[in-house]
Enzyme design. Structure first.
Site, PDB file in Angstrom:
ATOM      1  N   ASP A  52      -0.135  -7.622   2.067  1.00 10.36           N
ATOM      2  CA  ASP A  52       0.437  -6.269   1.972  1.00 10.36           C
ATOM      3  C   ASP A  52       1.964  -6.336   1.985  1.00 10.36           C
ATOM      4  O   ASP A  52       2.622  -6.041   2.986  1.00 10.36           O
ATOM      5  CB  ASP A  52      -0.079  -5.417   3.129  1.00 10.36           C
ATOM      6  CG  ASP A  52       0.206  -3.932   2.939  1.00 10.36           C
ATOM      7  OD1 ASP A  52       0.618  -3.545   1.825  1.00 10.36           O
ATOM      8  OD2 ASP A  52       0.001  -3.164   3.903  1.00 10.36           O
ATOM      9  N   HIS A  97       0.808  -1.220   0.000  1.00  8.24           N
ATOM     10  CA  HIS A  97       0.000   0.000   0.000  1.00  8.24           C
ATOM     11  C   HIS A  97       0.841   1.269   0.000  1.00  8.24           C
ATOM     12  O   HIS A  97       0.296   2.375  -0.101  1.00  8.24           O
ATOM     13  CB  HIS A  97      -0.987   0.001   1.182  1.00  8.24           C
ATOM     14  CG  HIS A  97      -0.392   0.380   2.497  1.00  8.24           C
ATOM     15  ND1 HIS A  97       0.096  -0.543   3.406  1.00  8.24           N
ATOM     16  CD2 HIS A  97      -0.216   1.588   3.075  1.00  8.24           C
ATOM     17  CE1 HIS A  97       0.533   0.081   4.479  1.00  8.24           C
ATOM     18  NE2 HIS A  97       0.357   1.379   4.308  1.00  8.24           N
ATOM     19  N   SER A 122       4.520   2.465   8.002  1.00  7.64           N
ATOM     20  CA  SER A 122       4.177   1.392   7.072  1.00  7.64           C
ATOM     21  C   SER A 122       5.372   0.977   6.220  1.00  7.64           C
ATOM     22  O   SER A 122       6.144   1.826   5.769  1.00  7.64           O
ATOM     23  CB  SER A 122       3.045   1.848   6.136  1.00  7.64           C
ATOM     24  OG  SER A 122       1.850   2.026   6.841  1.00  7.64           O
TER      25      SER A 122
END
Length: 275
Positions: free
Chosen positions: A116, A69, A221
């Protein structure tokens, strides 16, 4: 005499300060400079400067692993910076790279962030140094940490839900959260899959009250989750706000993707021409 407006302003400042004090990467501490030489900062242009948007970690001489992402709309001038501790200060250790290839896992699901994981191929191999080194990751068949075991992560993500960002790398030690509880209706429900693990720290050991929850946040992230100095997870997603008691940080389990990683990083032989 203090006016009503001054009282309101003072109260607002107090609330902001109260929120800011306890919710940092959320919690954690500044890492020793270059003590995590595998860390990568993925940055995008912002005016004349570059802005950190996601983390990553070096896994081979020309490869960085991150979250899928972190690349939602193409490369957009993104660069990868290695050997960095301070995002703003000049450091001789910094190496900046163009992104030659960005490989998102084909089954990445934006609706719940399942699978992810992504791999970035840099435009050239990095120059190994004390500040830039690859880190090992857990492969299929390896042992992942279980509930309540301590794991660690790092990043330049937000310090709180007000969006404050650190300039220097921070690190955090958290505890693996029960996958059964993480997937129940009080936590993530059906969003949580077998490719994910949860971790946060509600109270350090030994526990001393009062204590605010520690967790990863926006901008962390793509960073690594390590267990016994080996990467076992990738910082993925959590709640809409960081530090929520029922929304631990979610991490992609790296060992589930060994075949895809190997196939992506291994050059494919050219097809032979038919005679």
């Amino acid at each position: 005499m203090v006016s009503e407006k001054e009282i309101i302003v003072a109260a607002a400042v107090f609330v902001v300060a109260l929120i800011s004090q306890g919710e940092g990467i959320m919690g954690g501490r500044e890492a020793a400079p270059h003590s995590r030489p595998y860390m990568a900062s993925i940055q995008v242009p912002e005016g004349e400067h570059m802005k950190h948007v996601c983390g990553g970690f070096v896994v081979a001489d020309q490869w960085v692993m991150t979250a899928a992402h972190c690349q939602p709309n193409g490369q957009d001038g993104r660069k990868v910076v290695l050997g960095v501790h301070s995002l703003s200060e000049p450091e001789e250790t910094k190496q900046t790279f163009e992104i030659l290839e960005f490989h998102t896992h084909p089954n990445f699901d934006l609706s719940n962030y399942d699978n992810d994981i992504a791999l970035i191929k840099l435009d050239r191999p990095f120059v190994a140094s004390e500040a830039v080194k690859a880190v090992g990751f857990l492969r299929a068949g390896g042992t992942n940490p279980t509930t309540d075991e301590e794991v660690e992560t790092a990043g330049w993500g937000a310090l709180d839900n007000l969006g404050r960002r650190p300039d220097k790398l921070r690190e955090l030690f958290v505890d693996v959260f029960s996958p059964d509880e993480c997937g129940d209706s009080d936590h993530f429900g059906s969003k949580f899959t077998s490719n994910m693990m949860c971790a946060h720290r509600v109270c350090p050991k030994p526990c001393t009250k009062p204590f605010r929850k520690e967790d990863t946040c926006d901008g962390d992230s793509g960073g690594p989750l390590l267990y016994n100095s080996t990467v076992v997870g990738i910082t993925s997603n959590g709640g809409k706000k960081c530090g929520q008691l029922r929304k631990p940080g979610i991490y992609t389990i790296v060992s589930h993707y060994t075949e895809w990683i190997d196939n992506t990083m291994t050059p494919q032989p050219a097809a032979e021409e038919s005679s």
